[in-house]
Design an enzyme around this catalytic site. Sequence first.
Site, PDB file in Angstrom:
ATOM      1  N   ASP A  67     -18.690   3.358 -17.877  1.00  0.00           N
ATOM      2  CA  ASP A  67     -18.649   1.920 -18.158  1.00  0.00           C
ATOM      3  C   ASP A  67     -17.459   1.544 -19.025  1.00  0.00           C
ATOM      4  O   ASP A  67     -16.747   2.415 -19.549  1.00  0.00           O
ATOM      5  CB  ASP A  67     -19.968   1.462 -18.817  1.00  0.00           C
ATOM      6  CG  ASP A  67     -20.488   2.422 -19.881  1.00  0.00           C
ATOM      7  OD1 ASP A  67     -19.701   3.254 -20.360  1.00  0.00           O
ATOM      8  OD2 ASP A  67     -21.662   2.331 -20.235  1.00  0.00           O
ATOM      9  N   ASN A 135     -33.034   1.097 -26.315  1.00  0.00           N
ATOM     10  CA  ASN A 135     -33.932   0.366 -25.408  1.00  0.00           C
ATOM     11  C   ASN A 135     -34.093   1.070 -24.054  1.00  0.00           C
ATOM     12  O   ASN A 135     -34.624   0.495 -23.108  1.00  0.00           O
ATOM     13  CB  ASN A 135     -33.420  -1.074 -25.190  1.00  0.00           C
ATOM     14  CG  ASN A 135     -32.055  -1.111 -24.501  1.00  0.00           C
ATOM     15  OD1 ASN A 135     -31.489  -0.075 -24.165  1.00  0.00           O
ATOM     16  ND2 ASN A 135     -31.529  -2.299 -24.295  1.00  0.00           N
ATOM     17  N   HIS A 137     -31.599   2.128 -22.112  1.00  0.00           N
ATOM     18  CA  HIS A 137     -30.540   1.927 -21.115  1.00  0.00           C
ATOM     19  C   HIS A 137     -29.762   3.217 -20.873  1.00  0.00           C
ATOM     20  O   HIS A 137     -29.659   4.070 -21.757  1.00  0.00           O
ATOM     21  CB  HIS A 137     -29.611   0.750 -21.474  1.00  0.00           C
ATOM     22  CG  HIS A 137     -28.654   0.969 -22.597  1.00  0.00           C
ATOM     23  ND1 HIS A 137     -28.269  -0.033 -23.460  1.00  0.00           N
ATOM     24  CD2 HIS A 137     -27.942   2.059 -22.985  1.00  0.00           C
ATOM     25  CE1 HIS A 137     -27.383   0.437 -24.318  1.00  0.00           C
ATOM     26  NE2 HIS A 137     -27.169   1.704 -24.051  1.00  0.00           N
ATOM     27  N   GLU A 142     -29.212  -2.224 -18.501  1.00  0.00           N
ATOM     28  CA  GLU A 142     -30.198  -2.669 -19.482  1.00  0.00           C
ATOM     29  C   GLU A 142     -31.578  -2.787 -18.820  1.00  0.00           C
ATOM     30  O   GLU A 142     -31.665  -2.853 -17.582  1.00  0.00           O
ATOM     31  CB  GLU A 142     -29.770  -4.037 -20.037  1.00  0.00           C
ATOM     32  CG  GLU A 142     -28.410  -4.045 -20.708  1.00  0.00           C
ATOM     33  CD  GLU A 142     -28.431  -3.491 -22.134  1.00  0.00           C
ATOM     34  OE1 GLU A 142     -29.352  -2.741 -22.495  1.00  0.00           O
ATOM     35  OE2 GLU A 142     -27.492  -3.813 -22.886  1.00  0.00           O
TER      36      GLU A 142
HETATM   37  C1  F6R Z   1     -21.735   4.870 -23.045  1.00  0.00           C
HETATM   38  C2  F6R Z   1     -22.983   4.401 -22.466  1.00  0.00           C
HETATM   39  C3  F6R Z   1     -24.174   4.032 -23.284  1.00  0.00           C
HETATM   40  C4  F6R Z   1     -24.446   5.009 -24.425  1.00  0.00           C
HETATM   41  C5  F6R Z   1     -25.675   4.590 -25.199  1.00  0.00           C
HETATM   42  C6  F6R Z   1     -25.904   5.480 -26.410  1.00  0.00           C
HETATM   43  O1  F6R Z   1     -20.776   5.134 -22.037  1.00  0.00           O
HETATM   44  O2  F6R Z   1     -23.021   4.275 -21.294  1.00  0.00           O
HETATM   45  O3  F6R Z   1     -25.301   3.988 -22.445  1.00  0.00           O
HETATM   46  O4  F6R Z   1     -24.615   6.295 -23.900  1.00  0.00           O
HETATM   47  O5  F6R Z   1     -25.562   3.257 -25.614  1.00  0.00           O
HETATM   48  O6  F6R Z   1     -24.847   5.297 -27.308  1.00  0.00           O
HETATM   49  P1  F6R Z   1     -24.665   6.256 -28.565  1.00  0.00           P
HETATM   50  O7  F6R Z   1     -24.392   7.619 -28.033  1.00  0.00           O
HETATM   51  O8  F6R Z   1     -23.490   5.696 -29.317  1.00  0.00           O
HETATM   52  O9  F6R Z   1     -25.936   6.189 -29.343  1.00  0.00           O
END
Ligand code: F6R
Length: 241
Positions: A67, A135, A137, A142
């Site tokens: 992403d 959450n 995701h 989401e």
């Molecule tokens: C990042 C991504 C997000 C993160 C998630 C956890 O490319 O796709 O889904 O993996 O938000 O983020 P962290 O590792 O910073 O807690």
Amino acid sequence: MRIIIEKDYQDIGKTANKFMRELLINNPNATLGLATGSSPVGLYKEMIADNKAGITTFKNIKTVNLDEYVGLPEGHDQTYRYFMNDNLFNHIDIDKNNTRVPNGMAENLENACKEYTDYVAKNIPDVQILGIGSNGHIAFNEPGTPFDAHTHIVTLKEGTRQDNARFFSSIDEVPTHAITMGIADIMQAKMIILVANGIGKSKAIYDMAKGPITTDCPASILQSHPNVVVIIDESAGYLLK
Ligand code: F6R
């Protein structure tokens, strides 16, 4: 789904890297699906160390990232392209032409989504690295995102913007939209390694592994993938006991 509980963040990275090292040695032409965020940085450090030690090479490796924020200018230090260069690509022998991150500055974002979906379908990751949001995701899919979605533009939930505000000088600077691989793209990967740490992830980890498969917890779809390894610390695994 195989769940491995490690004592701390460093061990999560080391264990995840054992799988990565084996893949890179057995398949020097592999495609890697990569994630940003704090969770995989420990793994990336281990991958860099192996590369510097001559154990692995990325000369013929391709990567696809999950992403990117929409609207941050090229070179901005919070773009996911910058993150990947800074935390991995600048330190290994990869050809950056073989690394893909969705284009959040494309003039035609719909076309950019379609091109990315097509690229991933032609370059299916041998392994996909994932983190998980508090959450549930995965990537920026989401809660409520259909499981059959391909690469698309998302409006980020307020909670996700707040989680990510720590990287910006204020919440107002956190982008409101992102371009993300869809769950249908992610599920094509031959193997998935999800890494997570900390108590803040414990509910999402529980819902992912033990809850119903529902779009309320996007990561719960991983229960239906044949080859998933979840590597977490005791805090993130707290509710599994
Ligand atoms: C990042 C991504 C997000 C993160 C998630 C956890 O490319 O796709 O889904 O993996 O938000 O983020 P962290 O590792 O910073 O807690």
